[in-house]
Design a protein around this motif. Structure first.
Motif, PDB file in Angstrom:
ATOM      1  N   ALA A 151     -12.148  -6.441   1.171  1.00  0.00           N
ATOM      2  CA  ALA A 151     -11.615  -7.109   2.355  1.00  0.00           C
ATOM      3  C   ALA A 151     -12.485  -8.300   2.738  1.00  0.00           C
ATOM      4  N   VAL A 152     -11.898  -9.226   3.465  1.00  0.00           N
ATOM      5  CA  VAL A 152     -12.621 -10.377   3.995  1.00  0.00           C
ATOM      6  C   VAL A 152     -13.578  -9.869   5.067  1.00  0.00           C
ATOM      7  N   ALA A 153     -14.879 -10.061   4.860  1.00  0.00           N
ATOM      8  CA  ALA A 153     -15.897  -9.499   5.752  1.00  0.00           C
ATOM      9  C   ALA A 153     -15.782 -10.015   7.184  1.00  0.00           C
ATOM     10  N   ALA A 154     -15.373 -11.245   7.385  1.00  0.00           N
ATOM     11  CA  ALA A 154     -15.330 -11.841   8.725  1.00  0.00           C
ATOM     12  C   ALA A 154     -14.177 -11.329   9.586  1.00  0.00           C
ATOM     13  N   ASP A 155     -13.201 -10.657   8.987  1.00  0.00           N
ATOM     14  CA  ASP A 155     -12.019 -10.210   9.722  1.00  0.00           C
ATOM     15  C   ASP A 155     -12.249  -8.914  10.494  1.00  0.00           C
ATOM     16  N   ILE A 156     -11.502  -8.779  11.571  1.00  0.00           N
ATOM     17  CA  ILE A 156     -11.438  -7.542  12.358  1.00  0.00           C
ATOM     18  C   ILE A 156      -9.974  -7.122  12.393  1.00  0.00           C
ATOM     19  N   ALA A 157      -9.714  -5.824  12.192  1.00  0.00           N
ATOM     20  CA  ALA A 157      -8.340  -5.326  12.248  1.00  0.00           C
ATOM     21  C   ALA A 157      -8.332  -3.932  12.848  1.00  0.00           C
ATOM     22  N   SER A 158      -7.221  -3.579  13.454  1.00  0.00           N
ATOM     23  CA  SER A 158      -7.023  -2.239  14.003  1.00  0.00           C
ATOM     24  C   SER A 158      -6.046  -1.474  13.131  1.00  0.00           C
TER      25      SER A 158
ATOM     26  N   GLY B 274      -2.906   0.109  11.919  1.00  0.00           N
ATOM     27  CA  GLY B 274      -1.533  -0.259  12.214  1.00  0.00           C
ATOM     28  C   GLY B 274      -1.265  -1.742  12.114  1.00  0.00           C
ATOM     29  N   ASP B 275      -2.311  -2.581  12.112  1.00  0.00           N
ATOM     30  CA  ASP B 275      -2.121  -4.028  11.943  1.00  0.00           C
ATOM     31  C   ASP B 275      -1.631  -4.333  10.536  1.00  0.00           C
ATOM     32  N   ARG B 276      -0.874  -5.416  10.388  1.00  0.00           N
ATOM     33  CA  ARG B 276      -0.436  -5.870   9.073  1.00  0.00           C
ATOM     34  C   ARG B 276      -1.651  -6.271   8.256  1.00  0.00           C
ATOM     35  N   ALA B 277      -1.606  -5.953   6.976  1.00  0.00           N
ATOM     36  CA  ALA B 277      -2.643  -6.355   6.034  1.00  0.00           C
ATOM     37  C   ALA B 277      -2.050  -7.405   5.103  1.00  0.00           C
TER      38      ALA B 277
ATOM     39  N   SER C 297      -6.904  -9.328   4.074  1.00  0.00           N
ATOM     40  CA  SER C 297      -7.258 -10.079   5.260  1.00  0.00           C
ATOM     41  C   SER C 297      -6.380  -9.643   6.424  1.00  0.00           C
ATOM     42  N   ALA C 298      -6.843  -9.923   7.635  1.00  0.00           N
ATOM     43  CA  ALA C 298      -6.066  -9.619   8.834  1.00  0.00           C
ATOM     44  C   ALA C 298      -5.047 -10.710   9.136  1.00  0.00           C
ATOM     45  N   THR C 299      -5.139 -11.841   8.438  1.00  0.00           N
ATOM     46  CA  THR C 299      -4.193 -12.935   8.609  1.00  0.00           C
ATOM     47  C   THR C 299      -3.823 -13.480   7.239  1.00  0.00           C
ATOM     48  N   GLY C 300      -2.684 -14.124   7.159  1.00  0.00           N
ATOM     49  CA  GLY C 300      -2.293 -14.720   5.895  1.00  0.00           C
ATOM     50  C   GLY C 300      -0.798 -14.864   5.781  1.00  0.00           C
ATOM     51  N   THR C 301      -0.346 -15.139   4.566  1.00  0.00           N
ATOM     52  CA  THR C 301       1.080 -15.353   4.341  1.00  0.00           C
ATOM     53  C   THR C 301       1.716 -14.286   3.459  1.00  0.00           C
ATOM     54  N   THR C 302       0.896 -13.484   2.772  1.00  0.00           N
ATOM     55  CA  THR C 302       1.443 -12.463   1.879  1.00  0.00           C
ATOM     56  C   THR C 302       1.110 -11.076   2.419  1.00  0.00           C
ATOM     57  N   ALA C 303       2.018 -10.514   3.227  1.00  0.00           N
ATOM     58  CA  ALA C 303       1.822  -9.182   3.795  1.00  0.00           C
ATOM     59  C   ALA C 303       2.013  -8.145   2.702  1.00  0.00           C
ATOM     60  N   ILE C 304       1.067  -7.200   2.592  1.00  0.00           N
ATOM     61  CA  ILE C 304       1.140  -6.195   1.533  1.00  0.00           C
ATOM     62  C   ILE C 304       1.151  -4.764   2.058  1.00  0.00           C
TER      63      ILE C 304
ATOM     64  N   ASP D 242       2.823  -1.383   1.147  1.00  0.00           N
ATOM     65  CA  ASP D 242       4.238  -1.336   1.510  1.00  0.00           C
ATOM     66  C   ASP D 242       5.138  -1.212   0.300  1.00  0.00           C
ATOM     67  N   GLY D 243       4.686  -1.688  -0.843  1.00  0.00           N
ATOM     68  CA  GLY D 243       5.519  -1.667  -2.032  1.00  0.00           C
ATOM     69  C   GLY D 243       6.128  -3.012  -2.355  1.00  0.00           C
ATOM     70  N   VAL D 244       6.258  -3.895  -1.371  1.00  0.00           N
ATOM     71  CA  VAL D 244       6.767  -5.249  -1.613  1.00  0.00           C
ATOM     72  C   VAL D 244       6.033  -6.194  -0.678  1.00  0.00           C
ATOM     73  N   SER D 245       5.501  -7.279  -1.228  1.00  0.00           N
ATOM     74  CA  SER D 245       4.833  -8.257  -0.360  1.00  0.00           C
ATOM     75  C   SER D 245       5.884  -9.047   0.396  1.00  0.00           C
ATOM     76  N   VAL D 246       5.513  -9.483   1.588  1.00  0.00           N
ATOM     77  CA  VAL D 246       6.453 -10.191   2.436  1.00  0.00           C
ATOM     78  C   VAL D 246       5.798 -11.450   2.969  1.00  0.00           C
ATOM     79  N   ALA D 247       6.362 -12.603   2.669  1.00  0.00           N
ATOM     80  CA  ALA D 247       5.907 -13.848   3.261  1.00  0.00           C
ATOM     81  C   ALA D 247       6.665 -14.042   4.569  1.00  0.00           C
ATOM     82  N   PRO D 248       5.980 -14.516   5.624  1.00  0.00           N
ATOM     83  CA  PRO D 248       6.669 -14.690   6.910  1.00  0.00           C
ATOM     84  C   PRO D 248       7.765 -15.749   6.823  1.00  0.00           C
ATOM     85  N   ALA D 249       8.748 -15.633   7.678  1.00  0.00           N
ATOM     86  CA  ALA D 249       9.833 -16.610   7.722  1.00  0.00           C
ATOM     87  C   ALA D 249       9.276 -17.959   8.129  1.00  0.00           C
ATOM     88  N   ALA D 250       9.814 -19.006   7.561  1.00  0.00           N
ATOM     89  CA  ALA D 250       9.344 -20.365   7.873  1.00  0.00           C
ATOM     90  C   ALA D 250       9.862 -20.827   9.206  1.00  0.00           C
TER      91      ALA D 250
END
Length: 110
Positions: free
Chosen positions: A56-63, A65-68, A76-83, A102-110
């Motif tokens: 994991a990215v050392a600088a990130d903080i996550a709780s 249930g948060d998206r990875a 990472s706690a932020t990004g474009t490819t949710a896994i 999750d089984g499928v990565s998800v990029a956020p809607a533009a």
């Protein structure tokens, strides 16, 4: 059912790069964890489901249930490819995180 092939929680792929056992990778858009060490161009087994401790990215903080997200190298706690989701809280400076795929990565809607 005559058309059933397999459960799909472990799939066989040939990755173009060498991977280490337990390494998180994307096979196309599918987040997977390598079951063993595989040299580049060699067929290997990859898990597509489950909960894993991954880099994991050392600088990130996550709780919990948060998206990875996956940046190609680490979770990472932020990004474009949710896994998946963080299963445990991730403290700043921690270099690993517990994530459920999750089984499928998800990029956020533009």
């Amino acid at each position: 059912m005559q058309n059933f092939v397999q459960k799909g929680d472990t799939l066989t792929f040939t990755n173009s790069k060498a991977v280490a056992s337990g390494q998180l990778v994307l096979i196309g858009s599918l987040p997977c964890v390598a079951c063993a060490n595989y040299p580049a161009g060699i067929e290997g087994e990859y898990r597509t489901e489950g909960v894993y401790d991954v880099t994991a990215v050392a600088a990130d903080i996550a709780s919990a249930g948060d998206r990875a997200y996956f940046n190609g190298t680490a979770v990472s706690a932020t990004g474009t490819t949710a896994i998946g989701i963080f299963v445990l809280d991730k403290a700043k400076t921690a270099t690993t995180a517990r994530v459920r795929l999750d089984g499928v990565s998800v990029a956020p809607a533009a």
